[in-house]
Design a protein around this motif. Structure first.
Motif, mmCIF file in Angstrom:
data_model
loop_
_atom_site.group_PDB
_atom_site.id
_atom_site.type_symbol
_atom_site.label_atom_id
_atom_site.label_comp_id
_atom_site.label_asym_id
_atom_site.label_seq_id
_atom_site.Cartn_x
_atom_site.Cartn_y
_atom_site.Cartn_z
ATOM 1 N N ASN A 164 -0.356 17.340 0.473
ATOM 2 C CA ASN A 164 0.836 16.606 0.204
ATOM 3 C C ASN A 164 0.553 15.615 -0.898
ATOM 4 O O ASN A 164 -0.809 14.976 -0.754
ATOM 5 C CB ASN A 164 1.398 16.113 1.343
ATOM 6 C CG ASN A 164 2.210 17.207 2.199
ATOM 7 O OD1 ASN A 164 3.494 17.537 1.376
ATOM 8 N ND2 ASN A 164 1.906 17.617 3.065
ATOM 9 N N TYR A 165 1.269 15.311 -2.028
ATOM 10 C CA TYR A 165 0.939 14.399 -2.755
ATOM 11 C C TYR A 165 2.393 13.591 -3.269
ATOM 12 O O TYR A 165 3.311 14.067 -2.750
ATOM 13 C CB TYR A 165 0.754 15.052 -4.192
ATOM 14 C CG TYR A 165 -0.453 15.823 -4.179
ATOM 15 C CD1 TYR A 165 -0.332 17.299 -3.783
ATOM 16 C CD2 TYR A 165 -1.718 15.182 -4.447
ATOM 17 C CE1 TYR A 165 -1.619 17.835 -3.912
ATOM 18 C CE2 TYR A 165 -2.833 16.026 -4.555
ATOM 19 C CZ TYR A 165 -2.777 17.309 -4.070
ATOM 20 O OH TYR A 165 -3.987 18.158 -4.000
ATOM 21 N N ALA A 166 2.251 12.228 -3.455
ATOM 22 C CA ALA A 166 3.339 11.350 -3.907
ATOM 23 C C ALA A 166 3.698 11.933 -5.118
ATOM 24 O O ALA A 166 3.032 12.586 -5.854
ATOM 25 C CB ALA A 166 2.791 9.945 -4.218
ATOM 26 N N ASP A 167 5.007 11.779 -5.410
ATOM 27 C CA ASP A 167 5.479 12.552 -6.763
ATOM 28 C C ASP A 167 4.788 11.817 -8.189
ATOM 29 O O ASP A 167 4.941 12.512 -9.026
ATOM 30 C CB ASP A 167 6.979 12.209 -6.931
ATOM 31 C CG ASP A 167 7.818 12.855 -5.640
ATOM 32 O OD1 ASP A 167 9.157 12.617 -5.329
ATOM 33 O OD2 ASP A 167 7.345 13.853 -5.231
ATOM 34 N N SER A 168 4.483 10.916 -7.961
ATOM 35 C CA SER A 168 3.868 9.964 -9.072
ATOM 36 C C SER A 168 2.554 10.738 -9.498
ATOM 37 O O SER A 168 2.126 10.393 -10.559
ATOM 38 C CB SER A 168 3.804 8.661 -8.681
ATOM 39 O OG SER A 168 2.998 8.267 -7.462
ATOM 40 N N VAL A 169 1.980 11.601 -8.471
ATOM 41 C CA VAL A 169 0.741 11.796 -8.969
ATOM 42 C C VAL A 169 0.486 13.370 -8.853
ATOM 43 O O VAL A 169 -0.523 14.118 -9.197
ATOM 44 C CB VAL A 169 -0.462 11.173 -8.029
ATOM 45 C CG1 VAL A 169 -0.251 9.711 -8.071
ATOM 46 C CG2 VAL A 169 -0.405 11.957 -6.674
ATOM 47 N N LYS A 170 1.670 14.044 -8.389
ATOM 48 C CA LYS A 170 1.648 15.756 -8.440
ATOM 49 C C LYS A 170 1.402 16.067 -9.806
ATOM 50 O O LYS A 170 1.770 15.661 -10.986
ATOM 51 C CB LYS A 170 3.133 15.958 -8.097
ATOM 52 C CG LYS A 170 3.149 15.947 -6.656
ATOM 53 C CD LYS A 170 4.686 16.629 -6.218
ATOM 54 C CE LYS A 170 4.934 16.545 -4.592
ATOM 55 N NZ LYS A 170 6.364 16.787 -4.568
ATOM 56 N N GLY A 171 0.615 17.030 -9.953
ATOM 57 C CA GLY A 171 0.057 17.729 -11.147
ATOM 58 C C GLY A 171 -1.072 17.095 -11.764
ATOM 59 O O GLY A 171 -1.785 17.494 -12.700
ATOM 60 N N ARG A 172 -1.348 15.842 -11.534
ATOM 61 C CA ARG A 172 -2.430 15.141 -12.027
ATOM 62 C C ARG A 172 -3.597 14.915 -11.123
ATOM 63 O O ARG A 172 -4.801 14.883 -11.689
ATOM 64 C CB ARG A 172 -1.976 13.829 -12.518
ATOM 65 C CG ARG A 172 -0.942 13.919 -13.654
ATOM 66 C CD ARG A 172 -0.533 12.346 -13.966
ATOM 67 N NE ARG A 172 0.010 11.475 -13.124
ATOM 68 C CZ ARG A 172 -0.761 10.295 -12.891
ATOM 69 N NH1 ARG A 172 -1.872 9.821 -13.577
ATOM 70 N NH2 ARG A 172 -0.186 9.331 -11.947
ATOM 71 N N ARG B 287 0.737 -1.240 0.015
ATOM 72 C CA ARG B 287 0.216 -0.076 -0.129
ATOM 73 C C ARG B 287 0.965 1.194 0.081
ATOM 74 O O ARG B 287 1.783 1.375 0.880
ATOM 75 C CB ARG B 287 -0.880 -0.032 1.304
ATOM 76 C CG ARG B 287 -2.002 1.073 1.297
ATOM 77 C CD ARG B 287 -3.097 0.846 2.281
ATOM 78 N NE ARG B 287 -3.695 -0.673 2.298
ATOM 79 C CZ ARG B 287 -4.598 -0.897 2.801
ATOM 80 N NH1 ARG B 287 -5.161 -0.094 3.807
ATOM 81 N NH2 ARG B 287 -5.219 -2.079 2.643
ATOM 82 N N GLU B 288 0.565 2.309 -0.893
ATOM 83 C CA GLU B 288 1.453 3.547 -0.863
ATOM 84 C C GLU B 288 0.564 4.617 -0.828
ATOM 85 O O GLU B 288 -0.727 4.868 -1.263
ATOM 86 C CB GLU B 288 2.159 3.330 -2.387
ATOM 87 C CG GLU B 288 1.046 3.675 -3.457
ATOM 88 C CD GLU B 288 1.907 3.915 -4.841
ATOM 89 O OE1 GLU B 288 3.103 3.650 -4.673
ATOM 90 O OE2 GLU B 288 1.372 3.813 -5.951
ATOM 91 N N PHE B 289 1.258 5.603 -0.253
ATOM 92 C CA PHE B 289 0.786 7.020 -0.079
ATOM 93 C C PHE B 289 0.420 7.734 -1.552
ATOM 94 O O PHE B 289 0.963 7.758 -2.535
ATOM 95 C CB PHE B 289 1.606 7.916 0.856
ATOM 96 C CG PHE B 289 1.237 9.215 0.883
ATOM 97 C CD1 PHE B 289 1.899 10.182 0.060
ATOM 98 C CD2 PHE B 289 0.367 9.716 1.703
ATOM 99 C CE1 PHE B 289 1.552 11.331 0.003
ATOM 100 C CE2 PHE B 289 -0.159 10.970 1.932
ATOM 101 C CZ PHE B 289 0.499 11.932 1.227
ATOM 102 N N VAL B 290 -0.804 8.334 -1.599
ATOM 103 C CA VAL B 290 -1.129 8.941 -2.824
ATOM 104 C C VAL B 290 -1.156 10.492 -2.580
ATOM 105 O O VAL B 290 -0.555 11.178 -3.162
ATOM 106 C CB VAL B 290 -2.227 8.438 -3.310
ATOM 107 C CG1 VAL B 290 -2.790 9.160 -4.508
ATOM 108 C CG2 VAL B 290 -2.358 7.102 -3.859
ATOM 109 N N ALA B 291 -2.012 11.076 -1.335
ATOM 110 C CA ALA B 291 -2.178 12.359 -1.198
ATOM 111 C C ALA B 291 -2.857 12.386 0.315
ATOM 112 O O ALA B 291 -3.359 11.215 0.914
ATOM 113 C CB ALA B 291 -3.253 12.820 -1.965
#
Length: 123
Positions: free
Chosen positions: A59-67, A45-49
């Protein structure tokens, strides 16, 4: 105690959008941060936002920033995750979680969890 119920998941094509909702009930008159996490098959399980009680800090995970955009409406006891420009790698079960106090990134820091909603992005 806080009960959480997610909704809004589904199947979408690459580049599409979905908005997830998480409705909270129970002890909702306390200061609590909300987070979204996701878990893909065979992965942790990973953090998203996450969003603070006031909504003023996110705060956002780098993988979803801007989306992805997290927001909350305390009058409705609901937190949202707007997901745009979806990619196949976003496919996972998405969980919302709550913790009393400030934002944290680690899943173990959250006290309450929803049952999850499936998001599938087709290529």
């Amino acid at each position: 105690q806080v009960q959480l119920v997610e909704s809004g998941g589904g199947l979408v094509q690459t580049g599409g959008s979905l908005r997830l909702s998480c409705a909270a009930s129970g002890r909702t008159n306390s200061n609590y941060a909300m987070g979204w996490f996701r878990q893909a098959p065979g992965k942790e399980r990973e953090f998203v936002a996450a969003v603070s009680w006031s909504g003023g800090s996110t705060n956002y995970a780098d993988s979803v920033k801007g989306r992805f955009t997290i927001s909350r409406d305390n009058a409705k006891n609901t937190v949202y995750l707007q997901m745009n420009s979806l990619k196949p790698e976003d496919t996972a079960v998405y969980y919302c979680a709550a913790r009393y106090g400030s934002i944290r990134y680690g899943a173990l820091s959250y006290d309450y969890w929803g049952q999850g909603t499936q998001v599938t992005v087709s290529s």
